[in-house]
Design an enzyme around this catalytic site. Structure first.
Site, short mmCIF file in Angstrom:
data_model
loop_
_atom_site.label_atom_id
_atom_site.label_comp_id
_atom_site.label_asym_id
_atom_site.label_seq_id
_atom_site.Cartn_x
_atom_site.Cartn_y
_atom_site.Cartn_z
CG HIS A 157 -2.12 -0.64 1.08
ND1 HIS A 157 -2.18 -1.90 1.35
CD2 HIS A 157 -3.44 -0.48 0.65
CE1 HIS A 157 -3.54 -2.71 1.22
NE2 HIS A 157 -4.12 -1.51 0.68
CE LYS A 161 -3.94 -0.52 4.76
NZ LYS A 161 -5.35 0.08 5.18
#
Length: 271
Positions: A157, A161
């Protein structure tokens, strides 16, 4: 049936802006409110303008109780504390609560489930069609292959995040564990470092990568003697999650109180 009136929680964030755009681009729903955290610099800003659209007259506010008076549902991709704060109001107002928030604890999930005897909640670690199909396939493959095949889940990600493993990785891990008929919390291997010893048979491993602007990549590998099978999904834009959440809200509108998942929305709950 008239358009479903939806509130976007965290309307000033990246996902919140994507949800605002998805509502504007779709039929059957209208934006009824834009919720943002108390003290945010974005309070009072126009939700449409923040989402890169023409002004829509919906100003960001921290007062969910007031804005929910004439709403039908809330799309909630925020942080655990904010989602839990929204749960009681959404239930009291009779809103469909679509929850895509990740990083929720067991106690957080218990709070969410406590209202589902009187409220409609659709909750998923990932709202995309592809990921939920992937989870169904992972469950079937895990059931078909015995423990001589090790299971490893890798997710990547963007650098912003804050939780790991991702909610999607945990959802895939749960699918694999369900296929094997084992409890995930007793067979989860995370954060390997140093002299760890040999891999414990039956474990489901997780690895998390963070960097750049990756919307979300997930792969589940089944590694056996002399062969391996890898199933993967690559998200190219978070708009796919926004459209999935909107699909979930429209599906849930008018449903009986209960705790639903995207598998229910997509007709995959029997897999």
């Amino acid at each position: 049936m008239s358009d479903m009136r939806l509130i976007v929680a965290g309307a000033g964030g990246r996902m919140g802006r994507a949800l605002t755009r998805a509502i504007a681009e779709s039929k059957g729903a209208v934006l009824a409110g834009a919720l943002e955290a108390p003290g945010s610099d974005l309070l009072g800003k126009d939700a449409g303008v923040l989402a890169g659209l023409p002004a829509n007259g919906i100003m960001l506010s921290a007062d969910l109780w007031a804005m929910s008076k004439d709403a039908d549902g809330i799309l909630d991709f925020t942080v655990p504390a904010a989602t839990i704060a929204n749960v009681a109001i959404a239930a009291q107002r009779g809103l469909v609560h679509v929850i895509g928030t990740t990083g929720l604890s067991a106690s957080d999930n218990a709070v969410i489930k406590s209202v589902t005897n009187r409220a409609v909640v659709v909750q998923s670690g990932n709202m995309s069609l592809g990921v939920n199909l992937l989870a169904a396939v992972v469950k079937r493959v895990a059931k078909a292959l015995d423990q001589s095949f090790d299971i490893e889940i890798v997710e990547t990600h963007h650098r912003m995040k804050v939780d790991a493993p991702s909610g999607t990785a945990l959802m895939l891990g749960q699918a694999a564990a369900s296929g094997r008929g084992i409890p995930l919390d007793e067979h989860s291997a995370r954060g390997r470092d140093g002299i760890t010893g040999a891999r414990r048979p039956g474990d489901i491993g997780f690895a998390s990568l963070r960097g750049g602007t990756v919307a979300g990549d997930h792969s589940v590998s089944f590694l056996g003697q002399f062969e391996r099978l890898t199933l993967s999904h690559h998200a190219e834009d978070r708009m796919l999650f926004a459209h999935g959440a909107l699909k979930a809200a429209l599906w849930a509108h008018g449903k009986a109180p209960g705790h639903y998942s995207m598998a229910d929305v997509l007709g995959l709950s029997d897999i």
